[in-house]
Design a protein around this motif. Structure first.
Motif, PDB file in Angstrom:
ATOM      1  N   TYR A  80       0.810  -1.208   0.000  1.00  0.00           N
ATOM      2  CA  TYR A  80       0.000   0.000   0.000  1.00  0.00           C
ATOM      3  C   TYR A  80       0.851   1.269   0.000  1.00  0.00           C
ATOM      4  O   TYR A  80       0.756   2.080  -0.900  1.00  0.00           O
ATOM      5  CB  TYR A  80      -0.954   0.016   1.188  1.00  0.00           C
ATOM      6  CG  TYR A  80      -1.880   1.202   1.188  1.00  0.00           C
ATOM      7  CD1 TYR A  80      -2.896   1.310   0.234  1.00  0.00           C
ATOM      8  CD2 TYR A  80      -1.730   2.236   2.091  1.00  0.00           C
ATOM      9  CE1 TYR A  80      -3.742   2.396   0.208  1.00  0.00           C
ATOM     10  CE2 TYR A  80      -2.571   3.333   2.081  1.00  0.00           C
ATOM     11  CZ  TYR A  80      -3.578   3.418   1.128  1.00  0.00           C
ATOM     12  OH  TYR A  80      -4.401   4.503   1.099  1.00  0.00           O
ATOM     13  N   CYS A  81       1.717   1.416   1.003  1.00  0.00           N
ATOM     14  CA  CYS A  81       2.435   2.691   1.149  1.00  0.00           C
ATOM     15  C   CYS A  81       3.849   2.675   0.587  1.00  0.00           C
ATOM     16  O   CYS A  81       4.446   3.731   0.410  1.00  0.00           O
ATOM     17  CB  CYS A  81       2.472   3.107   2.616  1.00  0.00           C
ATOM     18  SG  CYS A  81       3.533   2.081   3.646  1.00  0.00           S
ATOM     19  N   PHE A 163      -4.880   3.712 -12.650  1.00  0.00           N
ATOM     20  CA  PHE A 163      -4.586   2.310 -12.386  1.00  0.00           C
ATOM     21  C   PHE A 163      -3.264   1.936 -13.041  1.00  0.00           C
ATOM     22  O   PHE A 163      -2.945   2.400 -14.123  1.00  0.00           O
ATOM     23  CB  PHE A 163      -5.697   1.404 -12.905  1.00  0.00           C
ATOM     24  CG  PHE A 163      -7.059   1.768 -12.370  1.00  0.00           C
ATOM     25  CD1 PHE A 163      -7.216   2.255 -11.083  1.00  0.00           C
ATOM     26  CD2 PHE A 163      -8.181   1.616 -13.144  1.00  0.00           C
ATOM     27  CE1 PHE A 163      -8.460   2.591 -10.587  1.00  0.00           C
ATOM     28  CE2 PHE A 163      -9.434   1.947 -12.657  1.00  0.00           C
ATOM     29  CZ  PHE A 163      -9.573   2.436 -11.370  1.00  0.00           C
ATOM     30  N   CYS A 164      -2.515   1.097 -12.381  1.00  0.00           N
ATOM     31  CA  CYS A 164      -1.199   0.696 -12.873  1.00  0.00           C
ATOM     32  C   CYS A 164      -1.108  -0.823 -12.940  1.00  0.00           C
ATOM     33  O   CYS A 164      -1.995  -1.532 -12.484  1.00  0.00           O
ATOM     34  CB  CYS A 164      -0.113   1.230 -11.942  1.00  0.00           C
ATOM     35  SG  CYS A 164      -0.081   3.032 -11.840  1.00  0.00           S
ATOM     36  N   THR A 165      -0.008  -1.295 -13.457  1.00  0.00           N
ATOM     37  CA  THR A 165       0.205  -2.739 -13.550  1.00  0.00           C
ATOM     38  C   THR A 165       0.532  -3.302 -12.164  1.00  0.00           C
ATOM     39  O   THR A 165       1.022  -2.571 -11.294  1.00  0.00           O
ATOM     40  CB  THR A 165       1.384  -3.051 -14.492  1.00  0.00           C
ATOM     41  OG1 THR A 165       2.580  -2.505 -13.920  1.00  0.00           O
ATOM     42  CG2 THR A 165       1.155  -2.487 -15.873  1.00  0.00           C
ATOM     43  N   THR A 168       4.030  -2.489 -11.110  1.00  0.00           N
ATOM     44  CA  THR A 168       4.236  -1.125 -10.624  1.00  0.00           C
ATOM     45  C   THR A 168       3.783  -1.008  -9.178  1.00  0.00           C
ATOM     46  O   THR A 168       4.475  -0.415  -8.345  1.00  0.00           O
ATOM     47  CB  THR A 168       3.474  -0.112 -11.500  1.00  0.00           C
ATOM     48  OG1 THR A 168       3.807  -0.334 -12.866  1.00  0.00           O
ATOM     49  CG2 THR A 168       3.807   1.314 -11.119  1.00  0.00           C
ATOM     50  N   TYR A 169       2.612  -1.582  -8.877  1.00  0.00           N
ATOM     51  CA  TYR A 169       2.124  -1.563  -7.493  1.00  0.00           C
ATOM     52  C   TYR A 169       3.115  -2.261  -6.575  1.00  0.00           C
ATOM     53  O   TYR A 169       3.375  -1.811  -5.467  1.00  0.00           O
ATOM     54  CB  TYR A 169       0.757  -2.241  -7.380  1.00  0.00           C
ATOM     55  CG  TYR A 169      -0.396  -1.434  -7.935  1.00  0.00           C
ATOM     56  CD1 TYR A 169      -0.566  -0.093  -7.596  1.00  0.00           C
ATOM     57  CD2 TYR A 169      -1.327  -2.007  -8.779  1.00  0.00           C
ATOM     58  CE1 TYR A 169      -1.624   0.651  -8.096  1.00  0.00           C
ATOM     59  CE2 TYR A 169      -2.390  -1.275  -9.281  1.00  0.00           C
ATOM     60  CZ  TYR A 169      -2.533   0.051  -8.941  1.00  0.00           C
ATOM     61  OH  TYR A 169      -3.576   0.778  -9.424  1.00  0.00           O
ATOM     62  N   GLN A 170       3.676  -3.370  -7.034  1.00  0.00           N
ATOM     63  CA  GLN A 170       4.606  -4.131  -6.209  1.00  0.00           C
ATOM     64  C   GLN A 170       5.900  -3.353  -5.981  1.00  0.00           C
ATOM     65  O   GLN A 170       6.459  -3.375  -4.890  1.00  0.00           O
ATOM     66  CB  GLN A 170       4.903  -5.476  -6.857  1.00  0.00           C
ATOM     67  CG  GLN A 170       5.660  -6.425  -5.959  1.00  0.00           C
ATOM     68  CD  GLN A 170       5.754  -7.815  -6.575  1.00  0.00           C
ATOM     69  OE1 GLN A 170       5.438  -8.018  -7.746  1.00  0.00           O
ATOM     70  NE2 GLN A 170       6.185  -8.768  -5.786  1.00  0.00           N
ATOM     71  N   LYS A 171       6.363  -2.643  -6.997  1.00  0.00           N
ATOM     72  CA  LYS A 171       7.633  -1.920  -6.880  1.00  0.00           C
ATOM     73  C   LYS A 171       7.511  -0.659  -6.031  1.00  0.00           C
ATOM     74  O   LYS A 171       8.372  -0.368  -5.205  1.00  0.00           O
ATOM     75  CB  LYS A 171       8.167  -1.560  -8.271  1.00  0.00           C
ATOM     76  CG  LYS A 171       9.505  -0.878  -8.229  1.00  0.00           C
ATOM     77  CD  LYS A 171      10.129  -0.769  -9.588  1.00  0.00           C
ATOM     78  CE  LYS A 171      11.503  -0.142  -9.446  1.00  0.00           C
ATOM     79  NZ  LYS A 171      12.289  -0.266 -10.626  1.00  0.00           N
ATOM     80  N   PHE A 172       6.436   0.115  -6.228  1.00  0.00           N
ATOM     81  CA  PHE A 172       6.308   1.406  -5.559  1.00  0.00           C
ATOM     82  C   PHE A 172       5.256   1.449  -4.457  1.00  0.00           C
ATOM     83  O   PHE A 172       5.212   2.395  -3.692  1.00  0.00           O
ATOM     84  CB  PHE A 172       5.985   2.509  -6.584  1.00  0.00           C
ATOM     85  CG  PHE A 172       7.038   2.686  -7.629  1.00  0.00           C
ATOM     86  CD1 PHE A 172       8.259   3.249  -7.309  1.00  0.00           C
ATOM     87  CD2 PHE A 172       6.816   2.277  -8.929  1.00  0.00           C
ATOM     88  CE1 PHE A 172       9.239   3.423  -8.277  1.00  0.00           C
ATOM     89  CE2 PHE A 172       7.781   2.441  -9.901  1.00  0.00           C
ATOM     90  CZ  PHE A 172       9.003   3.011  -9.581  1.00  0.00           C
ATOM     91  N   GLY A 173       4.354   0.475  -4.412  1.00  0.00           N
ATOM     92  CA  GLY A 173       3.225   0.537  -3.487  1.00  0.00           C
ATOM     93  C   GLY A 173       2.063   1.244  -4.156  1.00  0.00           C
ATOM     94  O   GLY A 173       2.218   1.964  -5.145  1.00  0.00           O
ATOM     95  N   ILE A 180       2.097   8.381  -9.567  1.00  0.00           N
ATOM     96  CA  ILE A 180       2.782   8.275 -10.865  1.00  0.00           C
ATOM     97  C   ILE A 180       1.757   8.266 -11.995  1.00  0.00           C
ATOM     98  O   ILE A 180       1.918   8.956 -13.006  1.00  0.00           O
ATOM     99  CB  ILE A 180       3.668   7.011 -10.912  1.00  0.00           C
ATOM    100  CG1 ILE A 180       4.861   7.169  -9.967  1.00  0.00           C
ATOM    101  CG2 ILE A 180       4.138   6.720 -12.337  1.00  0.00           C
ATOM    102  CD1 ILE A 180       5.632   5.881  -9.734  1.00  0.00           C
ATOM    103  N   GLY A 181       0.677   7.493 -11.824  1.00  0.00           N
ATOM    104  CA  GLY A 181      -0.382   7.433 -12.837  1.00  0.00           C
ATOM    105  C   GLY A 181      -1.010   8.794 -13.083  1.00  0.00           C
ATOM    106  O   GLY A 181      -1.238   9.191 -14.232  1.00  0.00           O
ATOM    107  N   ARG A 182      -1.273   9.529 -12.016  1.00  0.00           N
ATOM    108  CA  ARG A 182      -1.869  10.859 -12.165  1.00  0.00           C
ATOM    109  C   ARG A 182      -0.892  11.837 -12.823  1.00  0.00           C
ATOM    110  O   ARG A 182      -1.286  12.673 -13.636  1.00  0.00           O
ATOM    111  CB  ARG A 182      -2.316  11.384 -10.805  1.00  0.00           C
ATOM    112  CG  ARG A 182      -3.561  10.689 -10.325  1.00  0.00           C
ATOM    113  CD  ARG A 182      -4.320  11.491  -9.290  1.00  0.00           C
ATOM    114  NE  ARG A 182      -5.617  10.872  -9.107  1.00  0.00           N
ATOM    115  CZ  ARG A 182      -5.979  10.217  -8.031  1.00  0.00           C
ATOM    116  NH1 ARG A 182      -5.160  10.105  -7.017  1.00  0.00           N
ATOM    117  NH2 ARG A 182      -7.181   9.686  -7.948  1.00  0.00           N
ATOM    118  N   PHE A 183       0.389  11.726 -12.483  1.00  0.00           N
ATOM    119  CA  PHE A 183       1.395  12.588 -13.090  1.00  0.00           C
ATOM    120  C   PHE A 183       1.480  12.323 -14.596  1.00  0.00           C
ATOM    121  O   PHE A 183       1.544  13.256 -15.404  1.00  0.00           O
ATOM    122  CB  PHE A 183       2.760  12.374 -12.420  1.00  0.00           C
ATOM    123  CG  PHE A 183       3.850  13.211 -13.014  1.00  0.00           C
ATOM    124  CD1 PHE A 183       3.893  14.574 -12.807  1.00  0.00           C
ATOM    125  CD2 PHE A 183       4.834  12.625 -13.809  1.00  0.00           C
ATOM    126  CE1 PHE A 183       4.897  15.356 -13.368  1.00  0.00           C
ATOM    127  CE2 PHE A 183       5.831  13.390 -14.368  1.00  0.00           C
ATOM    128  CZ  PHE A 183       5.866  14.759 -14.145  1.00  0.00           C
TER     129      PHE A 183
END
Length: 198
Positions: A80-81, A163-165, A168-173, A180-183
């Protein structure tokens, strides 16, 4: 002990029926049954109401430490974080968390994603259709407008539904991946404005 088993145990200790719990929370009896059999999970609001109904704290209700696998000598990030995690949720070792709070917040976020996924797909499809229309257009002025509109719609979709892959969730939380998606959506919006007005 899983969350569902814990809910069932606390309900039975208080000698409450599923119907009574459902009525108090404003949900169906089937929803309570699904929670107890781990077919679905209650929302954060429902977890808080369950804890109040059972006269226990939220951490007591969600305490599923027996099923957690501690992380030893590994550098695994919280799902999550993105901070250093303390435990895996289960044997699959796909989700790791630093706290119960992150685990509950991540579960809530994943449920929200599931509900919004159809709108994300719709936004992507409409963007692609606009971009294809511009590719097939014969007029250069019309090409810029439809390309710009397609990119604007794509950027809006990425900002609203970042939404990300899973990687990506695993690497950054979840939280950093969402940022990152919003940026990236914002960058697409800027590019769309550049196409439209220049």
């Amino acid at each position: 002990m899983s969350l569902g088993q814990n809910i069932k145990k606390k309900r039975q200790q208080m000698k409450l029926s599923q119907e009574y719990v459902a009525e108090r929370l404003g949900v169906s009896r089937q929803a309570v049954s699904k929670w107890e059999t781990n077919q679905s999970e209650p929302s954060m609001k429902n977890l808080i109401e369950l804890a109040e109904l059972f006269q226990i704290s939220l951490p007591e209700l969600t305490d599923t430490k027996d099923s957690h696998i501690p992380i030893i000598n590994q550098h695994v990030k919280c799902s999550y974080c993105g901070k250093e995690a303390r435990y895996f949720l289960d044997q699959t070792k796909t989700q790791a968390y630093c706290s119960q709070t992150c685990q509950l917040a991540h579960t809530e976020a994943l449920n929200k994603i599931q509900k919004q996924l159809k709108w994300f797909y719709l936004g992507i499809i409409l963007s692609i259709l606009l971009l294809l229309t511009s590719a097939l257009s014969l007029l250069p002025f019309q090409k810029n407008i439809t390309t710009g509109c397609g990119m604007l719609y794509l950027g809006m979709t990425l900002i609203l539904f970042p939404f990300c892959t899973p990687e990506t969730y695993q690497k950054f939380g979840y939280l950093k991946s969402t940022q990152i998606g919003r940026f990236l959506g914002f960058l697409v919006e800027l590019y769309a404005l550049f196409i439209l007005f220049l």
